[in-house]
Motif scaffolding. Structure first.
Motif, PDB file in Angstrom:
ATOM      1  N   GLU A  52       0.833  -1.208   0.000  1.00 39.09           N
ATOM      2  CA  GLU A  52       0.000   0.000   0.000  1.00 39.09           C
ATOM      3  C   GLU A  52       0.868   1.258   0.000  1.00 39.09           C
ATOM      4  O   GLU A  52       0.555   2.259  -0.651  1.00 39.09           O
ATOM      5  CB  GLU A  52      -0.942  -0.009   1.203  1.00 39.09           C
ATOM      6  CG  GLU A  52      -2.026  -1.076   1.102  1.00 39.09           C
ATOM      7  CD  GLU A  52      -3.054  -0.956   2.233  1.00 39.09           C
ATOM      8  OE1 GLU A  52      -2.795  -0.222   3.209  1.00 39.09           O
ATOM      9  OE2 GLU A  52      -4.129  -1.576   2.117  1.00 39.09           O
TER      10      GLU A  52
ATOM     11  N   TYR B  88       2.088   1.843  -3.498  1.00 40.33           N
ATOM     12  CA  TYR B  88       1.047   2.470  -4.326  1.00 40.33           C
ATOM     13  C   TYR B  88       1.001   3.973  -4.071  1.00 40.33           C
ATOM     14  O   TYR B  88       0.928   4.788  -5.003  1.00 40.33           O
ATOM     15  CB  TYR B  88      -0.322   1.862  -4.011  1.00 40.33           C
ATOM     16  CG  TYR B  88      -0.522   0.456  -4.520  1.00 40.33           C
ATOM     17  CD1 TYR B  88       0.080   0.007  -5.692  1.00 40.33           C
ATOM     18  CD2 TYR B  88      -1.347  -0.445  -3.821  1.00 40.33           C
ATOM     19  CE1 TYR B  88      -0.122  -1.289  -6.148  1.00 40.33           C
ATOM     20  CE2 TYR B  88      -1.547  -1.742  -4.260  1.00 40.33           C
ATOM     21  CZ  TYR B  88      -0.929  -2.156  -5.427  1.00 40.33           C
ATOM     22  OH  TYR B  88      -1.129  -3.432  -5.886  1.00 40.33           O
TER      23      TYR B  88
ATOM     24  N   ILE C 138      -4.331   5.027  -9.648  1.00 44.67           N
ATOM     25  CA  ILE C 138      -3.708   3.910  -8.922  1.00 44.67           C
ATOM     26  C   ILE C 138      -4.131   3.894  -7.455  1.00 44.67           C
ATOM     27  O   ILE C 138      -4.021   2.864  -6.782  1.00 44.67           O
ATOM     28  CB  ILE C 138      -2.166   4.000  -9.037  1.00 44.67           C
ATOM     29  CG1 ILE C 138      -1.535   2.672  -8.619  1.00 44.67           C
ATOM     30  CG2 ILE C 138      -1.612   5.169  -8.226  1.00 44.67           C
ATOM     31  CD1 ILE C 138      -0.044   2.596  -8.888  1.00 44.67           C
TER      32      ILE C 138
ATOM     33  N   CYS D  94      -6.913   3.719  -6.305  1.00 47.37           N
ATOM     34  CA  CYS D  94      -8.018   2.789  -6.102  1.00 47.37           C
ATOM     35  C   CYS D  94      -7.540   1.348  -5.869  1.00 47.37           C
ATOM     36  O   CYS D  94      -8.356   0.447  -5.617  1.00 47.37           O
ATOM     37  CB  CYS D  94      -8.970   2.814  -7.300  1.00 47.37           C
ATOM     38  SG  CYS D  94      -9.958   4.336  -7.387  1.00 47.37           S
ATOM     39  N   ARG D  95      -6.225   1.124  -5.942  1.00 44.17           N
ATOM     40  CA  ARG D  95      -5.712  -0.209  -5.639  1.00 44.17           C
ATOM     41  C   ARG D  95      -5.600  -0.442  -4.139  1.00 44.17           C
ATOM     42  O   ARG D  95      -5.303  -1.559  -3.715  1.00 44.17           O
ATOM     43  CB  ARG D  95      -4.338  -0.393  -6.293  1.00 44.17           C
ATOM     44  CG  ARG D  95      -4.385  -0.380  -7.810  1.00 44.17           C
ATOM     45  CD  ARG D  95      -3.050  -0.756  -8.409  1.00 44.17           C
ATOM     46  NE  ARG D  95      -3.074  -0.687  -9.860  1.00 44.17           N
ATOM     47  CZ  ARG D  95      -2.033  -0.984 -10.642  1.00 44.17           C
ATOM     48  NH1 ARG D  95      -0.882  -1.372 -10.070  1.00 44.17           N
ATOM     49  NH2 ARG D  95      -2.135  -0.900 -11.951  1.00 44.17           N
TER      50      ARG D  95
ATOM     51  N   CYS E 268     -12.527   1.828  -6.973  1.00 44.92           N
ATOM     52  CA  CYS E 268     -12.513   2.094  -5.521  1.00 44.92           C
ATOM     53  C   CYS E 268     -13.796   1.521  -4.922  1.00 44.92           C
ATOM     54  O   CYS E 268     -14.721   2.260  -4.531  1.00 44.92           O
ATOM     55  CB  CYS E 268     -12.419   3.597  -5.261  1.00 44.92           C
ATOM     56  SG  CYS E 268     -10.884   4.376  -5.791  1.00 44.92           S
TER      57      CYS E 268
END
Length: 991
Positions: A20, A23, A80, A82-83, A108
């Protein structure tokens, strides 16, 4: 080797950022971050939970919230993000996200709150947003989204808040929105929708608490189903085209606190049953076509503000309205109301504003209006009120504006009333007041306008009037004032108008009148004044109206009066003698000197011919020769103009066929009407880019026509905006851009007219001219602080539109007070886009220009030596305008020495304090608000561009200044609405 072995045995000592965090670091790479808001987004931790703007689940340490609002970051929307698998809250509000919103944002899938407000997002709103089934709050206000509100939004299952305010949405308001049964807040105001109706089944939104549809191009009637919204707290349908009656069902809104219906075309009576709205604090149905009476039911409500002005209401004001304990604002002007005003009005509540002007009220002014000591505005002009001014109003220290003209009031004005310290406007004209002007007037330190004409005031004008340093106009004509003019009048250095005609004044004009440098109108006609006309009048260079007729002035007319540029003057019916000044010894001025038997001149009829003159025959011969020569000259000139007129007529007939008109609005005139008005007599201004003409059209409309310079001007002024011939491509590009601008605070471009050799731009006409000309002239005292504040907000909103709402953005490059024009109500419009430039937001960094554009005192420091332009340059210039409004001073002044206004303000504040930079014409009772606005101006003029706020932020800060200094009521979205505090300008002849 030992250290490596220990590290392998102790994995806790090795820091590795989780997925996370990786990201989010990619998100960081996609942004420009000039303020370093993301500087702690590094790999010193194994999770991003300690990073700025990041929140995580306390157990799983998974990211749940990303809040980067107000971070001043630039770049496209980071898909990105939303990953992040457990992201529930995403806020990027008030930044510079400058892309379209991608459709795959629907990835999302756990998002509950999405706030992308106050950015530069463009294009349509993705319909795929409806695929985020968990979404509860969607805030996209203050962007440039266009097109329709997606029909798919009707599929939202949990959405509670939908806010799309202030975009460019131009479709219709879809009826499918009523399917979102969970909705609590629906705000789609300030969008250029195509004409739409409020959905007839709006009542299905039974959980709705806020419905805000201001300026949404709504038409037709308000549906009855609106009454089904039992939880509704705030209803705002203002500034639309709604018609028909206010539905009776609206009275079923038992939770409603605020209703805004102003500026529509609603008709009929106020509905019965309003007493059921037991929570109603504010009701505004002004500027409609409502008829009938004001219902007694309103008296049982806890009203704080009641605005019903500019309707067709009749009958009396219910006496019970005076019992409301919270009422601070009551505006009923411009109706047909009759009877007496409630006697106890103001007795039970802190009434701040009471305006019942332009009705048919009779009886006396209520004595309790200021019983709670809060009354600031008392406006009762054009009624039939009688009796005296209550003694109690003389103790009302809070009063700021008093307008009682055109009534039947009588008796003596209470002595204390003359000296109220905060009153800036005292208007008592056209009544039957008697008695004298009290010496207590010396206490009226803030008085700018004293209007007492058409009464029966007697006695001397007190010497104490000379202490009113802010007085701009003293109009006291048609009274019975006597005695001599007080010597202290000459101390009124700000006085622009002195009108005391038709009184019984005597004595000579006071000495030292040359100190009244700002005097533009002096009317002392029909009195008993005597003595000689002082030659010092000739030093009052702004004087353009002088009437001394009907007095006993004697002696000669001073030659110094030839220094003046008088539009009107009258010395008739006095005892003047001697020769006329040569400039005025003309037949055209004859009527200005009649009734002075001692005046001698050769003009026929001014004085009798003298008989027995030995040189009479010789003089006759000279006159004959002169007349013959003049006749030949006149005939020659007439022949020349006849030939020239025919030449011009023939030329124009050929030229007019070659003109090309490009319109940007529906026009009521042709290019031929515009061309016929391009006469030098109609020139009202000349600037760096061309001449400006005032054109009065056949339909009565007035427009301003700018004729662009055809070639380079020869003057050399490094501080002027760019000059020179504008290329055809540049002109077409500019016109195409400006023709698309639609904003209330930017001067409207009606059309352009072009030929191969000439280019014309036709704008709306601004009656009050430019802010610079008004602020720095003798009439600057007319701009009280509330008016100056409103001008600042209006101009800021216009520039904010250019910077944030135009695609691509526009940088004005010549923001200054002379390029801010004022309409009839002193609303501000940004004008003169002669050097404006379009900025491509995709490019990195500002554009470099080949020459400095701007005006001395307004040019940002970095612009002068880098020639690089962006919005920050405009923000600096606007900051200087704010300093002008606060200080009343020019941006450059010899008094500053080598400093400009910005440096002078900073130095003076450091050495002497803020009081010494505030314009003395402004009431210091606004000191707190003025100081806050001054701080905003200084922030805008920061030496480093990075420290200057965006124009959108400037608008917010200015609006917050107003909100902090107003009564706390009128909520929208749980916050105070800045539109609620918009000041309605006074009506009538005095601003």
């Amino acid at each position: 080797m030992l250290l490596l072995f220990l590290l392998l045995l102790s994995p806790s000592l090795v820091v590795s950022l989780n997925q996370e965090g990786l990201y989010l670091q990619q998100v960081k790479l996609g942004f420009d971050d000039p303020d370093g808001a993301l500087s702690d987004w590094n790999d010193r931790h194994d999770t991003p939970c300690e990073w700025s703007g990041i929140k995580c689940d306390s157990e799983t340490h998974s990211v749940t919230s990303v809040d980067l609002s107000n971070a001043n970051i630039f770049g496209p929307f980071p898909t990105i993000i939303c990953r992040l698998p457990n992201l529930t809250n995403l806020s990027l509000s008030n930044n510079s996200i400058n892309s379209s919103l991608p459709g795959d944002i629907s990835a999302c899938q756990k998002l509950q709150h999405l706030d992308l407000s106050e950015n530069y997002l463009v294009g349509p709103i993705p319909s795929t947003l409806a695929n985020i089934t968990t979404l509860r709050s969607l805030v996209l206000s203050g962007n440039n989204f266009s097109g329709d509100i997606p029909e798919s939004f009707g599929r939202f299952q949990r959405l509670e808040e939908l806010v799309l305010i202030g975009n460019l949405l131009n479709g219709t308001i879809p009826s499918v929105l009523v399917n979102i049964s969970t909705l609590r807040v629906l705000n789609v105001a300030y969008n250029p929708f195509t004409p739409s109706q409020i959905p007839s089944d709006i009542g299905n939104l039974t959980n709705l608490e806020v419905l805000w549809l201001t300026q949404s191009n709504l038409v037709s009637q308000i549906p009855d189903s609106l009454g089904q919204l039992k939880r509704l707290i705030n209803l705002d349908l203002a500034e639309n085209n709604l018609d028909g009656p206010i539905p009776k069902s609206i009275t079923e809104l038992s939770s409603i606190e605020q209703i805004e219906l102003y500026s529509n075309s609603l008709s009929g009576s106020l509905p019965e049953g309003m007493s059921k709205m037991t929570a109603l604090l504010r009701f505004d149905a002004a500027m409609n076509h409502l008829e009938g009476t004001i219902p007694d039911e309103l008296c049982s409500l806890p009203l704080e503000s009641l605005n019903l002005y500019e309707n067709r209401l009749v009958g009396t004001v219910p006496a019970g309205i005076a019992l409301s304990p919270k009422l601070y604002e009551l505006k009923l002007f411009n109706n047909r109301l009759t009877g007496e005003l409630p006697k106890d009005l103001g007795k039970n509540s802190k009434l701040v504003t009471f305006d019942a002007s332009q009705n048919n009220f009779s009886g006396e002014i209520p004595a309790n209006l200021c019983a709670m000591g809060a009354l600031e505005q008392l406006l009762l002009i054009q009624n039939s009120l009688s009796g005296k001014i209550p003694e109690s109003l003389g103790q009302c220290q809070s009063l700021r504006r008093v307008r009682l003209s055109n009534n039947k009031l009588s008796g003596e004005v209470p002595a204390a009333f003359w000296g109220l310290p905060h009153v800036s406007l005292l208007e008592l004209a056209e009544n039957a007041f008697s008695g004298s002007i009290s010496k207590t007037i010396s206490g009226a330190s803030n008085l700018s306008l004293l209007l007492i004409s058409d009464n029966q005031f007697t006695g001397n004008i007190p010497e104490e009037i000379g202490s009113l340093g802010n007085l701009v106009e003293f109009s006291g004509g048609y009274n019975l004032l006597s005695g001599s003019l007080p010597a202290t009048l000459v101390k009124l250095s700000e006085l622009s108008t002195l009108d005391l005609h038709n009184n019984k004044l005597s004595g000579e004009l006071p000495s030292g009148i040359q100190s009244m440098k700002k005097l533009s109108e002096l009317n002392l006609s029909n009195n008993g004044l005597s003595g000689e006309i002082p030659k010092e009048l000739g030093s009052l260079l702004v004087l353009n109206y002088l009437d001394l007729s009907g007095n006993h002035f004697s002696g000669e007319i001073p030659l110094e009066l030839q220094n003046l540029r008088l539009n009107r003057f009258n010395f008739s019916n006095n005892q003047l003698s001697g020769d006329l000044p040569p400039l005025y010894a003309k037949e055209a001025y004859k009527d200005s000197f009649l009734g002075n038997p001692g005046l001698c001149d050769d003009l026929e009829g001014l004085c009798p011919r003298q008989s027995g003159d030995k040189n009479q025959g010789f003089m006759w011969l000279l006159r004959s020769i002169f007349i013959l020569a003049a006749l030949v000259f006149v005939v020659g000139v007439a022949w020349f103009f006849w030939k020239y007129k025919n030449y011009r007529k023939a030329k124009n007939t050929i030229d007019k066929s070659k003109w090309t008109l490009t319109s940007f609005h529906k026009l009521g005139f042709s290019e031929y009407e515009i061309l016929d008005c391009l006469d030098e007599d109609n020139v009202i201004g000349s600037g760096a880019s061309g001449k400006v003409y005032k054109a009065v059209l056949s339909n009565g409309e007035i427009v301003a026509v700018k004729k662009l310079w055809g070639g380079s001007k020869k003057e050399d002024d490094s501080c002027d905006a760019e000059k020179g011939r504008m290329t055809d491509d540049a002109f077409e590009a500019e016109v195409e851009t400006l023709g698309k601008i639609r904003h209330k605070n930017i001067v409207k471009l009606w059309c352009s007219c072009t030929t191969r050799d000439c280019k014309l731009l036709v704008y709306e006409y601004m009656p009050n001219g430019s802010l610079g000309d008004l602020l720095h002239s003798s009439k600057g005292g007319l701009l009280d602080w509330p008016t100056r504040y409103k001008i600042a907000v209006d101009a800021a909103e216009g520039l904010s539109y250019l910077h944030h709402d135009c695609v691509p953005p526009i940088v004005h490059r010549d923001v200054k007070s002379n390029n801010i024009l004022l309409d009839r109500e002193f609303g501000a419009r940004v004008a003169d886009f002669g050097v404006a430039k379009v900025v491509d937001m995709v490019e990195k960094g500002p554009k470099s220009m080949s020459v400095i554009a701007g005006s001395c005192g307004y040019i940002a420091p970095e612009y002068a030596y880098t020639l690089r332009v962006n919005e920050k340059s405009d923000i600096y210039s606007f900051g200087v305008v704010i300093l002008e409004l606060v200080t009343g001073r020019l941006p450059v002044d010899p008094e500053f020495g080598e400093k400009d206004l910005v440096k002078w303000v900073c130095t003076t504040m450091d050495q002497k304090g803020v009081e010494h930079v505030i314009d003395p014409k402004v009431d210091l009772c606004f000191k707190e608000e003025i100081s806050k606005v001054l701080s905003i101006g200084l922030l805008c003029t920061s030496h480093l561009p990075i420290n200057r706020p965006s124009m959108r932020r400037v608008v917010k800060m200015l609006q917050e200044v107003s909100a902090e200094n107003k009564p706390k009521t009128g909520k929208k979205d749980g916050k105070l609405s800045p539109y609620y505090y918009e000041d309605i300008s006074d009506h009538g002849s005095v601003v």
